[in-house]
Motif scaffolding. Structure first.
Motif, PDB file in Angstrom:
ATOM      1  N   HIS A   1     -10.343  26.410  29.148  1.00 28.55           N
ATOM      2  CA  HIS A   1     -10.206  27.293  27.997  1.00 28.55           C
ATOM      3  C   HIS A   1     -10.258  26.513  26.680  1.00 28.55           C
ATOM      4  N   ILE A   2      -9.660  25.349  26.650  1.00 24.43           N
ATOM      5  CA  ILE A   2      -9.699  24.525  25.438  1.00 24.43           C
ATOM      6  C   ILE A   2     -11.137  24.121  25.130  1.00 24.43           C
ATOM      7  N   CYS A   3     -11.860  23.646  26.127  1.00 24.03           N
ATOM      8  CA  CYS A   3     -13.250  23.237  25.926  1.00 24.03           C
ATOM      9  C   CYS A   3     -14.123  24.408  25.500  1.00 24.03           C
ATOM     10  N   LYS A   4     -13.954  25.542  26.142  1.00 28.18           N
ATOM     11  CA  LYS A   4     -14.738  26.727  25.775  1.00 28.18           C
ATOM     12  C   LYS A   4     -14.462  27.130  24.335  1.00 28.18           C
ATOM     13  N   ASN A   5     -13.208  27.057  23.906  1.00 26.06           N
ATOM     14  CA  ASN A   5     -12.855  27.411  22.537  1.00 26.06           C
ATOM     15  C   ASN A   5     -13.502  26.450  21.550  1.00 26.06           C
ATOM     16  N   VAL A   6     -13.434  25.176  21.816  1.00 24.12           N
ATOM     17  CA  VAL A   6     -14.051  24.185  20.927  1.00 24.12           C
ATOM     18  C   VAL A   6     -15.552  24.418  20.847  1.00 24.12           C
ATOM     19  N   MET A   7     -16.197  24.626  21.989  1.00 27.68           N
ATOM     20  CA  MET A   7     -17.640  24.827  21.997  1.00 27.68           C
ATOM     21  C   MET A   7     -18.041  26.119  21.298  1.00 27.68           C
ATOM     22  N   ALA A   8     -17.257  27.161  21.436  1.00 26.82           N
ATOM     23  CA  ALA A   8     -17.612  28.458  20.858  1.00 26.82           C
ATOM     24  C   ALA A   8     -17.328  28.537  19.364  1.00 26.82           C
ATOM     25  N   LYS A   9     -16.260  27.908  18.919  1.00 26.87           N
ATOM     26  CA  LYS A   9     -15.813  28.141  17.551  1.00 26.87           C
ATOM     27  C   LYS A   9     -16.006  26.975  16.595  1.00 26.87           C
ATOM     28  N   HIS A  10     -16.255  25.782  17.115  1.00 23.30           N
ATOM     29  CA  HIS A  10     -16.244  24.620  16.236  1.00 23.30           C
ATOM     30  C   HIS A  10     -17.534  23.813  16.228  1.00 23.30           C
ATOM     31  N   ARG A  11     -18.573  24.327  16.818  1.00 23.96           N
ATOM     32  CA  ARG A  11     -19.825  23.565  16.877  1.00 23.96           C
ATOM     33  C   ARG A  11     -20.593  23.593  15.564  1.00 23.96           C
ATOM     34  N   THR A  12     -20.418  24.624  14.778  1.00 16.87           N
ATOM     35  CA  THR A  12     -21.157  24.716  13.524  1.00 16.87           C
ATOM     36  C   THR A  12     -20.821  23.531  12.626  1.00 16.87           C
ATOM     37  N   GLY A  13     -21.809  23.058  11.928  1.00 15.03           N
ATOM     38  CA  GLY A  13     -21.604  21.929  11.037  1.00 15.03           C
ATOM     39  C   GLY A  13     -21.899  20.583  11.664  1.00 15.03           C
ATOM     40  N   PHE A  14     -22.059  20.546  12.977  1.00 15.80           N
ATOM     41  CA  PHE A  14     -22.425  19.312  13.664  1.00 15.80           C
ATOM     42  C   PHE A  14     -23.939  19.256  13.837  1.00 15.80           C
ATOM     43  N   THR A  15     -24.513  18.091  13.680  1.00 17.82           N
ATOM     44  CA  THR A  15     -25.886  17.907  14.141  1.00 17.82           C
ATOM     45  C   THR A  15     -25.822  17.787  15.668  1.00 17.82           C
ATOM     46  N   GLU A  16     -26.942  17.894  16.320  1.00 21.38           N
ATOM     47  CA  GLU A  16     -26.953  17.784  17.786  1.00 21.38           C
ATOM     48  C   GLU A  16     -26.411  16.416  18.230  1.00 21.38           C
ATOM     49  N   GLU A  17     -26.826  15.365  17.547  1.00 19.08           N
ATOM     50  CA  GLU A  17     -26.364  14.019  17.892  1.00 19.08           C
ATOM     51  C   GLU A  17     -24.855  13.881  17.668  1.00 19.08           C
ATOM     52  N   ASP A  18     -24.375  14.384  16.525  1.00 19.93           N
ATOM     53  CA  ASP A  18     -22.938  14.319  16.249  1.00 19.93           C
ATOM     54  C   ASP A  18     -22.140  15.139  17.252  1.00 19.93           C
ATOM     55  N   TRP A  19     -22.681  16.288  17.637  1.00 22.28           N
ATOM     56  CA  TRP A  19     -21.988  17.137  18.609  1.00 22.28           C
ATOM     57  C   TRP A  19     -21.833  16.410  19.945  1.00 22.28           C
ATOM     58  N   GLN A  20     -22.905  15.766  20.397  1.00 21.13           N
ATOM     59  CA  GLN A  20     -22.849  15.036  21.671  1.00 21.13           C
ATOM     60  C   GLN A  20     -21.835  13.894  21.600  1.00 21.13           C
ATOM     61  N   THR A  21     -21.824  13.185  20.482  1.00 24.77           N
ATOM     62  CA  THR A  21     -20.865  12.096  20.293  1.00 24.77           C
ATOM     63  C   THR A  21     -19.443  12.637  20.285  1.00 24.77           C
ATOM     64  N   PHE A  22     -19.230  13.711  19.524  1.00 23.64           N
ATOM     65  CA  PHE A  22     -17.900  14.303  19.445  1.00 23.64           C
ATOM     66  C   PHE A  22     -17.430  14.779  20.816  1.00 23.64           C
ATOM     67  N   MET A  23     -18.293  15.485  21.546  1.00 25.89           N
ATOM     68  CA  MET A  23     -17.886  16.017  22.845  1.00 25.89           C
ATOM     69  C   MET A  23     -17.572  14.903  23.836  1.00 25.89           C
ATOM     70  N   THR A  24     -18.295  13.793  23.775  1.00 29.17           N
ATOM     71  CA  THR A  24     -17.991  12.651  24.636  1.00 29.17           C
ATOM     72  C   THR A  24     -16.587  12.141  24.346  1.00 29.17           C
ATOM     73  N   LEU A  25     -16.265  11.998  23.063  1.00 34.13           N
ATOM     74  CA  LEU A  25     -14.930  11.537  22.680  1.00 34.13           C
ATOM     75  C   LEU A  25     -13.864  12.576  23.023  1.00 34.13           C
TER      76      LEU A  25
END
Length: 69
Positions: free
Chosen positions: A6-30
């Motif tokens: 649920h935490i991951c789904k919430n982050v992916m659904a509500k907080h992805r805007t504003g990230f570039t694809e590369e930044d999103w991948q880096t952030f999600m790895t961390l």
């Protein structure tokens, strides 16, 4: 306590805007490193890593990450 899924789904659904694809991948790895921390020491290490990487950017995401910990 919230489940990791649920935490991951919430982050992916509500907080992805504003990230570039590369930044999103880096952030999600961390972020997933934080989620998978097995010990308190490992958790603290991962939190410092993610906070250092994303200091001053995407603060709403970082507030969310820290709020459920």
């Amino acid at each position: 306590m919230l489940c990791r899924w649920h935490i991951c789904k919430n982050v992916m659904a509500k907080h992805r805007t504003g990230f570039t694809e590369e930044d999103w991948q880096t952030f999600m790895t961390l972020f997933l490193g934080v989620m998978r921390a097995g010990t308190e020491d490992e958790l603290q290490e991962k939190l410092v890593q993610i906070q250092t990487e994303w200091v001053g950017t995407q603060s709403c995401v970082m507030q969310y990450v820290l709020s459920w910990m």
